[in-house]
Scaffold this motif. Structure first.
Motif, short mmCIF file in Angstrom:
data_model
loop_
_atom_site.label_atom_id
_atom_site.label_comp_id
_atom_site.label_asym_id
_atom_site.label_seq_id
_atom_site.Cartn_x
_atom_site.Cartn_y
_atom_site.Cartn_z
N GLY A 289 0.82 -1.20 0.00
CA GLY A 289 0.00 0.00 0.00
C GLY A 289 0.85 1.25 0.00
N VAL A 290 1.95 1.24 0.75
CA VAL A 290 2.85 2.39 0.79
C VAL A 290 3.63 2.49 -0.52
CG1 VAL A 290 4.73 3.50 2.05
CG2 VAL A 290 3.04 2.15 3.28
N VAL A 291 4.02 1.37 -1.10
CA VAL A 291 4.71 1.39 -2.40
C VAL A 291 3.82 2.05 -3.45
CG1 VAL A 291 5.67 -0.03 -4.24
CG2 VAL A 291 6.13 -0.62 -1.86
N TYR A 292 2.55 1.72 -3.43
CA TYR A 292 1.62 2.36 -4.37
C TYR A 292 1.44 3.84 -4.04
CZ TYR A 292 0.25 -1.75 -6.99
OH TYR A 292 0.26 -2.84 -7.84
N ALA A 293 1.54 4.22 -2.77
CA ALA A 293 1.50 5.64 -2.42
C ALA A 293 2.72 6.36 -2.99
CB ALA A 293 1.44 5.80 -0.90
N PHE A 294 3.91 5.73 -2.91
CA PHE A 294 5.10 6.30 -3.56
C PHE A 294 4.83 6.52 -5.05
CE2 PHE A 294 7.86 4.03 -0.21
CZ PHE A 294 7.93 5.18 0.57
N ALA A 295 4.25 5.50 -5.67
CA ALA A 295 3.97 5.59 -7.11
C ALA A 295 2.99 6.70 -7.41
CB ALA A 295 3.44 4.25 -7.61
N GLN B 267 -7.91 -3.27 -3.25
CA GLN B 267 -8.45 -2.08 -2.59
C GLN B 267 -7.36 -1.34 -1.82
OE1 GLN B 267 -8.87 -1.68 0.91
NE2 GLN B 267 -10.32 0.02 1.04
N GLY B 268 -6.47 -2.07 -1.14
CA GLY B 268 -5.37 -1.44 -0.43
C GLY B 268 -4.39 -0.76 -1.35
N HIS B 269 -4.14 -1.38 -2.52
CA HIS B 269 -3.25 -0.77 -3.50
C HIS B 269 -3.84 0.52 -4.04
CE1 HIS B 269 -1.18 -4.89 -4.47
NE2 HIS B 269 -1.01 -4.50 -3.22
N ALA B 270 -5.12 0.48 -4.41
CA ALA B 270 -5.77 1.69 -4.93
C ALA B 270 -5.83 2.77 -3.86
CB ALA B 270 -7.18 1.34 -5.41
N LEU B 271 -6.07 2.38 -2.62
CA LEU B 271 -6.10 3.33 -1.51
C LEU B 271 -4.76 4.04 -1.37
CD1 LEU B 271 -7.45 4.51 1.06
CD2 LEU B 271 -6.62 2.50 2.28
N GLY B 272 -3.67 3.28 -1.35
CA GLY B 272 -2.35 3.88 -1.23
C GLY B 272 -2.03 4.79 -2.41
N PHE B 273 -2.36 4.34 -3.62
CA PHE B 273 -2.06 5.13 -4.81
C PHE B 273 -2.79 6.47 -4.76
CE2 PHE B 273 -2.74 6.46 -9.18
CZ PHE B 273 -1.47 6.33 -9.72
N LEU B 274 -4.07 6.47 -4.39
CA LEU B 274 -4.84 7.71 -4.37
C LEU B 274 -4.38 8.64 -3.25
CD1 LEU B 274 -8.44 6.48 -5.21
CD2 LEU B 274 -6.82 7.66 -6.69
N ILE B 275 -3.95 8.08 -2.12
CA ILE B 275 -3.41 8.93 -1.05
C ILE B 275 -2.16 9.65 -1.53
CG2 ILE B 275 -2.27 8.89 1.20
CD1 ILE B 275 -4.20 6.71 2.05
N GLY B 276 -1.24 8.91 -2.14
CA GLY B 276 -0.03 9.54 -2.67
C GLY B 276 -0.35 10.54 -3.76
N PHE B 277 -1.29 10.21 -4.63
CA PHE B 277 -1.66 11.09 -5.74
C PHE B 277 -2.23 12.40 -5.21
CE2 PHE B 277 -4.61 12.80 -8.80
CZ PHE B 277 -3.90 12.75 -9.99
N CYS B 278 -3.15 12.33 -4.26
CA CYS B 278 -3.77 13.55 -3.72
C CYS B 278 -2.74 14.42 -3.01
CB CYS B 278 -4.90 13.18 -2.76
SG CYS B 278 -6.36 12.47 -3.59
N CYS B 279 -1.84 13.82 -2.25
CA CYS B 279 -0.80 14.60 -1.58
C CYS B 279 0.08 15.32 -2.59
CB CYS B 279 0.06 13.68 -0.70
SG CYS B 279 -0.80 13.02 0.74
N ALA B 280 0.45 14.63 -3.66
CA ALA B 280 1.30 15.24 -4.68
C ALA B 280 0.56 16.34 -5.43
CB ALA B 280 1.79 14.17 -5.65
N ALA B 281 -0.71 16.12 -5.74
CA ALA B 281 -1.48 17.13 -6.48
C ALA B 281 -1.55 18.43 -5.70
CB ALA B 281 -2.88 16.60 -6.77
N VAL B 282 -1.74 18.35 -4.38
CA VAL B 282 -1.79 19.55 -3.56
C VAL B 282 -0.42 20.20 -3.45
CG1 VAL B 282 -2.24 20.41 -1.23
CG2 VAL B 282 -3.78 18.74 -2.25
N LEU B 283 0.61 19.39 -3.18
CA LEU B 283 1.95 19.94 -2.98
C LEU B 283 2.49 20.63 -4.23
CD1 LEU B 283 4.55 20.23 -1.29
CD2 LEU B 283 5.25 17.99 -2.16
N PHE B 284 2.41 19.95 -5.36
CA PHE B 284 3.00 20.52 -6.57
C PHE B 284 2.16 21.65 -7.13
CE2 PHE B 284 4.75 16.06 -6.74
CZ PHE B 284 6.00 16.43 -6.28
N ARG B 285 0.87 21.68 -6.79
CA ARG B 285 0.07 22.84 -7.17
C ARG B 285 0.53 24.06 -6.41
NH1 ARG B 285 -2.98 24.13 -11.56
NH2 ARG B 285 -4.27 25.93 -11.02
N ARG B 286 0.81 23.91 -5.14
CA ARG B 286 1.31 25.03 -4.34
C ARG B 286 2.66 25.51 -4.84
NH1 ARG B 286 1.22 23.74 1.88
NH2 ARG B 286 2.12 25.84 1.80
N ARG B 287 3.46 24.58 -5.33
CA ARG B 287 4.78 24.97 -5.85
C ARG B 287 4.71 25.52 -7.27
NH1 ARG B 287 8.77 19.92 -4.20
NH2 ARG B 287 8.63 20.14 -1.92
#
Length: 643
Positions: free
Chosen positions: A173-179, A233-253
């Motif tokens: 799940g965390v690996v998919y969050a990295f991705a 479901q755990g893989h998709a959960l991790g991927f979307l968590i990482g995706f949402c964090c990145a979308a917010v962070l890089f938008r601010r940058r």
């Protein structure tokens, strides 16, 4: 000896050729780009320290918490799954624990290729304008690398555990969050890393670990399809968590990716990593894969996710619709302000018309067109405020505007295309994680062991039962589209009411295939092994009669289960023959068809002859023959196992 020498030579050759290949390409690269400088621009000394800390942490959990140091291939697994919110140890350790050596190596390989990209995109050095490294503890590159990044990873891991569906285990799940995080900033690089580089890394590892591998054709135990063993479901959960964090962070940058590259990376990654595999299980080793639905969901979300990152900040709704939404309130106050032409400053400040910096003639009965130089008519300015940009209409506040209905309308009218797409992704994340909550409030009753006999080990109850309800899945009663959560299971069952554990680690079919299987239970600092044995005799032309024993390490085996008798399709001199399992032994029962009388005899442990009901039986190894009037036929055979 020769094979060992050859294996050692091959290990050396693998290491030398890999290093030489990398060095040769480095020499051939004449682009003038120094990768060391590129890495050091964002990473301390060009090293992904946070990734290394995280990998060491996960490896330590496997070795010292799961006791992988004692048995590298068979760690303690059951107590470290995410069983319930009321079992904190499992919830906290599950995202960093693993089922076996292969599971661990696969996830660590994925982390080695995905985490450095995510860490590089995040950076050890602050990116805000006007800030300097070491100006505070949060901007200290070493703290960001060795503390903040690992803690963020642990937090994401715990989130994937608390909102994953089922008793999950593993770092995937965390690996998919990295991705999901890395793919927002470096889409093609992340795609290639996790679809090609990870496989190459695993191949090199296996070549070094086992340079010569010998395989023989053999039967395989019954097992579910590969897609039914993956926590999608755990893989998709991790991927979307990482995706949402990145979308917010890089938008601010202010950092944006190419939309075509991002869409290609998202959709190919989802297909390559099987995120489309939506499935459910019906019990009795039957599984349902909704392939068509999965493809539709993946392709749709790829477009929406791309829009959430690269779409414009233009309003989503047409101007005419926004005008109606923004100028309408319960009392119609905004409409009256527009119609009356109240000066914009008074609307913004909430004061009277006299507070306006506009020439007083506009409010004293004079020429309403006389305004300060460079200003427009007051009514026009108010319309611009109400109907114009987001920043302007956000400034308008009246008592009626503050009401719930008007606030909702204002928010809807101000939603941009990017915000709408991002909100859709957040909703999908909520829909994915929400169903896990009722499953994770699972509480096991004290008397939940389904077997008649069991072995108790430090609070764990190990037994064998067939066609019993899976309490973990059936805890929440849901029926939808012909599927439900009322699932039955058969096999070795482990339960522990103190830890809210209910597991069926060895299915009945698997035990019938192998004849025996070992289950490891334990906790921090201890482990115990319990082995399940199955022995049986198959009736000719019929099914198998069998019995189950459980044996704790260092103790005598305990009989825990007996199957139903099984009748053969052989008749000898008007007699039926049945294989009867009872109290740890096996008997042949001869029944006279005419009067129903029966006579039984125990099957001997060695070859020899024995009689019952006028029939002479002979055991010859694993077969039993019955003989009447010089007619000799096989009536039963000992069950054979594949080990």
């Amino acid at each position: 000896m020769q094979m060992r020498l050859l294996a050692a030579v091959l290990v050396g050759l693998v290491a030398v050729t890999v290093v030489t290949s990398v060095g040769a390409v480095r020499l051939l690269d004449r682009s003038g780009r120094r990768w060391g400088d590129v890495l050091r621009a964002r990473l301390v000394m060009g090293v992904p320290w946070g990734t290394l800390v995280v990998i060491c942490f996960v490896l330590s959990i496997y070795l010292f918490v799961q006791d992988g140091v004692s048995d590298w291939h068979r760690p303690v697994v059951i107590p470290y799954r995410a069983w319930s919110y009321f079992y904190p140890l499992g919830m906290l350790t599950a995202p960093f624990s693993h089922a076996n050596e292969g599971h661990l190596v696969g996830n660590l390989a994925g982390a080695l290729v995905a985490a450095p990209i995510a860490e590089y995109a995040w950076g050890h050095y602050p990116s805000d304008r006007g800030t300097e490294s070491f100006s505070s503890w949060r901007r200290n590159p070493w703290i960001r690398a060795l503390v903040i990044f690992p803690l963020a990873v642990i937090a994401v891991g715990i989130a994937t555990s608390y909102f994953a569906l089922g008793a999950v285990i593993g770092f995937s799940g965390v690996v998919y969050a990295f991705a999901g995080f890395a793919i927002v900033r470096y889409p093609i690089t992340t795609l290639l890393a996790l679809t090609s580089t990870q496989g190459a890394l695993l191949t090199v590892y296996r070549a070094i670990n086992q340079p010569i591998f010998v395989a023989t054709a053999r039967a395989s135990p019954p097992s579910p399809p590969s897609w039914a063993t993956i926590a999608i479901q755990g893989h998709a959960l991790g991927f979307l968590i990482g995706f949402c964090c990145a979308a917010v962070l890089f938008r601010r940058r202010g950092e944006r990716s190419n939309p075509v590259r991002l869409w290609i990376a998202l959709i190919l990654f989802a297909f390559a990593k099987s995120l489309w595999q939506i499935y459910w299980f019906r019990g009795s080793d039957t599984y349902v894969l909704y392939r068509g639905l999965g493809v539709v969901v993946v392709t749709t979300l790829a477009v929406v996710a791309t829009l959430a990152v690269v779409s414009s900040d233009r309003p989503l709704l047409p101007q005419s619709v926004r005008r109606r939404l923004e100028t309408r309130s319960p009392s119609g106050s905004i409409r009256r302000i527009v119609d009356l032409g109240v000066p914009s400053a008074s609307v913004q400040s909430g004061g009277s018309a006299s507070d306006s910096p506009v020439d007083s003639r506009s409010n004293s009965g004079g020429d309403s067109s006389a305004v300060a130089p460079g200003d427009t008519a007051p009514g026009t300015r108010v319309r611009e405020l109400v109907l114009g940009t987001r920043d302007r209409h956000e400034a308008i506040r009246t008592p009626e505007r503050a009401s719930g209905e008007s606030t909702t309308r204002s928010a809807l009218a101000s939603m941009t295309r990017r915000e709408t797409a991002f909100l859709a992704i957040v909703v999908v994340l909520a829909l994915i994680s929400g169903p896990a909550v009722p499953f994770n409030i699972f509480v096991l009753e004290d008397d939940s062991s389904p077997g008649e006999e069991s072995i108790t080990v430090e609070g764990y109850s190990i037994t064998y039962a067939e066609d019993v309800e899976n309490e973990l899945i059936s805890f929440v009663d849901i029926s939808m589209f012909g599927e439900d959560t009322a699932v039955e299971t058969s096999g070795v069952i482990v339960s522990n009411s103190d830890r809210n554990i209910w597991d069926d680690p060895v299915s009945a079919d698997r035990l019938a295939f192998s004849g025996q299987s070992t289950i490891h239970v334990g906790g921090p600092g201890w482990r115990e092994s319990v082995t399940a044995f199955r022995r049986g005799w198959s009736a000719t032309g019929g099914e198998t009669a069998y019995q189950i024993w459980l044996q704790r390490s260092g103790e005598a085996a305990r009989h825990v289960f007996t199957s139903e008798p099984k009748q053969t399709n052989v008749q000898l001199a008007g007699n039926n023959v049945t294989v009867l399992p009872e109290d740890g032994a096996f008997y042949l029962v001869v029944e006279d068809i005419d009067d129903g009388s029966t006579e039984s005899v125990r099957i001997p442990g060695e070859d020899g002859t024995f009689e019952a009901g006028g029939v002479t039986f002979e055991r010859d190894g694993g077969r039993i023959y019955g003989e009447v009037d010089e007619t000799r036929v096989q009536v039963a055979s000992r069950e054979r196992y594949n080990r």
